[in-house]
Design an enzyme around this catalytic site. Sequence first.
Site, PDB file in Angstrom:
ATOM      1  N   ASP A 144       7.159  -1.628   8.872  1.00  0.00           N
ATOM      2  CA  ASP A 144       5.976  -0.756   8.867  1.00  0.00           C
ATOM      3  C   ASP A 144       5.574  -0.616   7.403  1.00  0.00           C
ATOM      4  OD1 ASP A 144       4.145   1.312   8.929  1.00  0.00           O
ATOM      5  OD2 ASP A 144       5.550   2.810   9.708  1.00  0.00           O
ATOM      6  N   ILE A 145       4.642  -1.454   6.988  1.00  0.00           N
ATOM      7  CA  ILE A 145       4.260  -1.485   5.576  1.00  0.00           C
ATOM      8  C   ILE A 145       3.104  -0.512   5.360  1.00  0.00           C
ATOM      9  CG2 ILE A 145       3.534  -2.963   3.654  1.00  0.00           C
ATOM     10  CD1 ILE A 145       4.798  -5.339   5.068  1.00  0.00           C
ATOM     11  N   ASN A 158       1.126   2.545   2.598  1.00  0.00           N
ATOM     12  CA  ASN A 158       0.595   2.561   1.232  1.00  0.00           C
ATOM     13  C   ASN A 158       1.627   3.034   0.228  1.00  0.00           C
ATOM     14  OD1 ASN A 158      -2.172   1.659   1.356  1.00  0.00           O
ATOM     15  ND2 ASN A 158      -2.435   3.374   2.750  1.00  0.00           N
ATOM     16  N   THR A 159       2.489   3.941   0.658  1.00  0.00           N
ATOM     17  CA  THR A 159       3.486   4.504  -0.242  1.00  0.00           C
ATOM     18  C   THR A 159       4.833   3.833  -0.038  1.00  0.00           C
ATOM     19  OG1 THR A 159       2.384   6.595   0.207  1.00  0.00           O
ATOM     20  CG2 THR A 159       4.401   6.683  -1.083  1.00  0.00           C
ATOM     21  N   LYS A 165       8.696   0.703   5.430  1.00  0.00           N
ATOM     22  CA  LYS A 165       9.877   1.077   6.184  1.00  0.00           C
ATOM     23  C   LYS A 165      10.337  -0.101   7.034  1.00  0.00           C
ATOM     24  CE  LYS A 165       7.084   3.898   6.095  1.00  0.00           C
ATOM     25  NZ  LYS A 165       5.909   4.751   6.252  1.00  0.00           N
ATOM     26  N   GLY A 184      -7.009   1.077  11.021  1.00  0.00           N
ATOM     27  CA  GLY A 184      -5.667   0.819  10.473  1.00  0.00           C
ATOM     28  C   GLY A 184      -4.703   0.450  11.601  1.00  0.00           C
ATOM     29  N   ASP A 199      -1.593   0.667  11.803  1.00  0.00           N
ATOM     30  CA  ASP A 199      -0.566   1.690  12.058  1.00  0.00           C
ATOM     31  C   ASP A 199      -1.103   2.718  13.057  1.00  0.00           C
ATOM     32  OD1 ASP A 199      -2.393   2.592  10.111  1.00  0.00           O
ATOM     33  OD2 ASP A 199      -0.888   3.644   8.923  1.00  0.00           O
TER      34      ASP A 199
HETATM   35  N1  ATP Z   1      11.655   9.557   0.464  1.00  0.00           N
HETATM   36  C1  ATP Z   1      10.347   9.757   0.487  1.00  0.00           C
HETATM   37  N2  ATP Z   1       9.551   9.056  -0.326  1.00  0.00           N
HETATM   38  C2  ATP Z   1       8.212   9.244  -0.303  1.00  0.00           C
HETATM   39  N3  ATP Z   1       7.592  10.080   0.491  1.00  0.00           N
HETATM   40  C3  ATP Z   1       8.336  10.810   1.316  1.00  0.00           C
HETATM   41  C4  ATP Z   1       9.736  10.682   1.371  1.00  0.00           C
HETATM   42  N4  ATP Z   1      10.193  11.515   2.324  1.00  0.00           N
HETATM   43  C5  ATP Z   1       9.142  12.136   2.814  1.00  0.00           C
HETATM   44  N5  ATP Z   1       8.017  11.751   2.200  1.00  0.00           N
HETATM   45  C6  ATP Z   1       6.702  12.244   2.518  1.00  0.00           C
HETATM   46  O1  ATP Z   1       6.177  11.276   3.396  1.00  0.00           O
HETATM   47  C7  ATP Z   1       4.821  11.029   3.107  1.00  0.00           C
HETATM   48  C8  ATP Z   1       4.632   9.554   3.272  1.00  0.00           C
HETATM   49  O2  ATP Z   1       4.881   9.338   4.635  1.00  0.00           O
HETATM   50  P1  ATP Z   1       5.029   7.936   5.280  1.00  0.00           P
HETATM   51  O3  ATP Z   1       6.319   7.355   4.866  1.00  0.00           O
HETATM   52  O4  ATP Z   1       4.765   8.101   6.727  1.00  0.00           O
HETATM   53  O5  ATP Z   1       3.827   7.284   4.591  1.00  0.00           O
HETATM   54  P2  ATP Z   1       3.260   5.950   4.085  1.00  0.00           P
HETATM   55  O6  ATP Z   1       4.203   4.824   4.020  1.00  0.00           O
HETATM   56  O7  ATP Z   1       2.561   6.328   2.882  1.00  0.00           O
HETATM   57  O8  ATP Z   1       2.298   5.649   5.247  1.00  0.00           O
HETATM   58  P3  ATP Z   1       0.827   5.228   5.157  1.00  0.00           P
HETATM   59  O9  ATP Z   1       0.600   4.679   3.826  1.00  0.00           O
HETATM   60  O10 ATP Z   1       0.769   4.273   6.261  1.00  0.00           O
HETATM   61  O11 ATP Z   1       0.078   6.499   5.419  1.00  0.00           O
HETATM   62  C9  ATP Z   1       4.520  11.550   1.721  1.00  0.00           C
HETATM   63  O12 ATP Z   1       3.346  12.331   1.762  1.00  0.00           O
HETATM   64  C10 ATP Z   1       5.733  12.403   1.364  1.00  0.00           C
HETATM   65  O13 ATP Z   1       5.375  13.767   1.273  1.00  0.00           O
HETATM   66  C1  PAU Z   2      -5.634   5.488   6.866  1.00  0.00           C
HETATM   67  C2  PAU Z   2      -4.396   4.676   6.584  1.00  0.00           C
HETATM   68  C3  PAU Z   2      -4.226   4.485   5.091  1.00  0.00           C
HETATM   69  C4  PAU Z   2      -3.196   5.478   7.113  1.00  0.00           C
HETATM   70  O1  PAU Z   2      -2.018   4.790   6.897  1.00  0.00           O
HETATM   71  C5  PAU Z   2      -4.439   3.308   7.307  1.00  0.00           C
HETATM   72  O2  PAU Z   2      -4.484   3.500   8.679  1.00  0.00           O
HETATM   73  C6  PAU Z   2      -5.621   2.462   6.869  1.00  0.00           C
HETATM   74  O3  PAU Z   2      -5.617   1.883   5.817  1.00  0.00           O
HETATM   75  N1  PAU Z   2      -6.670   2.399   7.733  1.00  0.00           N
HETATM   76  C7  PAU Z   2      -7.875   1.642   7.510  1.00  0.00           C
HETATM   77  C8  PAU Z   2      -9.065   2.512   7.622  1.00  0.00           C
HETATM   78  C9  PAU Z   2      -9.283   3.091   8.998  1.00  0.00           C
HETATM   79  O4  PAU Z   2      -8.332   3.261   9.793  1.00  0.00           O
HETATM   80  O5  PAU Z   2     -10.437   3.401   9.298  1.00  0.00           O
HETATM   81  K     K Z   3       2.003   5.440   8.174  1.00  0.00           K
END
Ligand code: ATP
Ligand code: PAU
Ligand code: K
Length: 279
Positions: A6-7, A9-10, A13, A99, A101
């Site tokens: 599950d790739i 933005n942050t 996983k 998106g 996801d």
């Molecule tokens: N170890 C961690 N590292 C980073 N963020 C974390 C962690 N644990 C919890 N979080 C929280 O999780 C959020 C990121 O959630 P998640 O992992 O679902 O996001 P993501 O990979 O950025 O997903 P997307 O980019 O698809 O929205 C952050 O806002 C942060 O507050």
């Molecule tokens: C909104 C996020 C960043 C959430 O992870 C992702 O679903 C994404 O990049 N979506 C593309 C834009 C949209 O869903 O309209």
């Molecule tokens: K996500």
Amino acid sequence: MILDLDIGNTLSKWRLKDVASSEIRSRGAVWTREEWRPGADIPDLDVVEAVRISSVARESVLHDTVTLLRRQVGVVHVARSTPEALGVSCGYDEPGRLGVDRWMGVLAGYQLTGGCCSVDCGSAITMDFVLPGGRHLGGYIIPGLRLMKESLKLGTRNVAIDPDSEADELLAPGRNTVEAVNHGIYMSAVSAVNRIYSEVCDREGIALPLLLTGGDARVVSRGLRIPHAVWPDMVYAGLETCYPLTAAERAGRLAGAPLPPPVPPLEKVRAGLAFSMLL
Ligand SMILES: Nc1ncnc2c1ncn2[C@@H]1O[C@H](COP(=O)(O)OP(=O)(O)OP(=O)(O)O)[C@@H](O)[C@H]1O
Ligand SMILES: CC(C)(CO)[C@@H](O)C(=O)NCCC(=O)O
Ligand SMILES: [K+]
């Protein structure tokens, strides 16, 4: 083993799932950077026979990842948002832009409940609605807790909300900058989920089961009064429904699925909405 990715933005996983037993053997997360490549914190690809990917990172990141994986793994499935899948029709004008996801969450949620509101509390907080019968309405995107905090530039970005905090404490007025910011963004996230859920249920004339996933799902969950369920593996479950590989998956059993949450009476949802409009 199946490697599910599950790739985001942050964070990117991953989890390893046993094909024979359908059990999750290990999982982890790495920061999403310029490129994604196996390293110390990435599972050993020698044991992997199939990969399933949901990615919202730049197309080049996905391309490099897939190229690398194809060298070592026979089967690589990359999920895409489509106009229709598994009985659900996508509400976007251009389905490919939703998106993936979110689409995975919608498909998993629909499989579990037959119509729901799916919320992903990650870098962004996304909310999607799918009605019984499979019509996805579209949804909402707001900044996630971390992004909201960073955008304020008050020097509080490194003081994260303790994921174990009690909602009561987080909802109280802050008595210093860190508290004021943390409680403020928490309140805005929880209120937005509440309001959006209630508005759409009111519009559509139906109360829907509410499902939460994402890194901040647990803490947001604690502030919500609407009945709901947290499903940490909801995006992965979307991959399972699209590309079933194990016996359990083929039988429609999704890993880590919660019991479908109880649905509040529509009248109660409407009463809450009417109350918030009076104020
Ligand atoms: N170890 C961690 N590292 C980073 N963020 C974390 C962690 N644990 C919890 N979080 C929280 O999780 C959020 C990121 O959630 P998640 O992992 O679902 O996001 P993501 O990979 O950025 O997903 P997307 O980019 O698809 O929205 C952050 O806002 C942060 O507050
Ligand atoms: C909104 C996020 C960043 C959430 O992870 C992702 O679903 C994404 O990049 N979506 C593309 C834009 C949209 O869903 O309209
Ligand atoms: K996500």
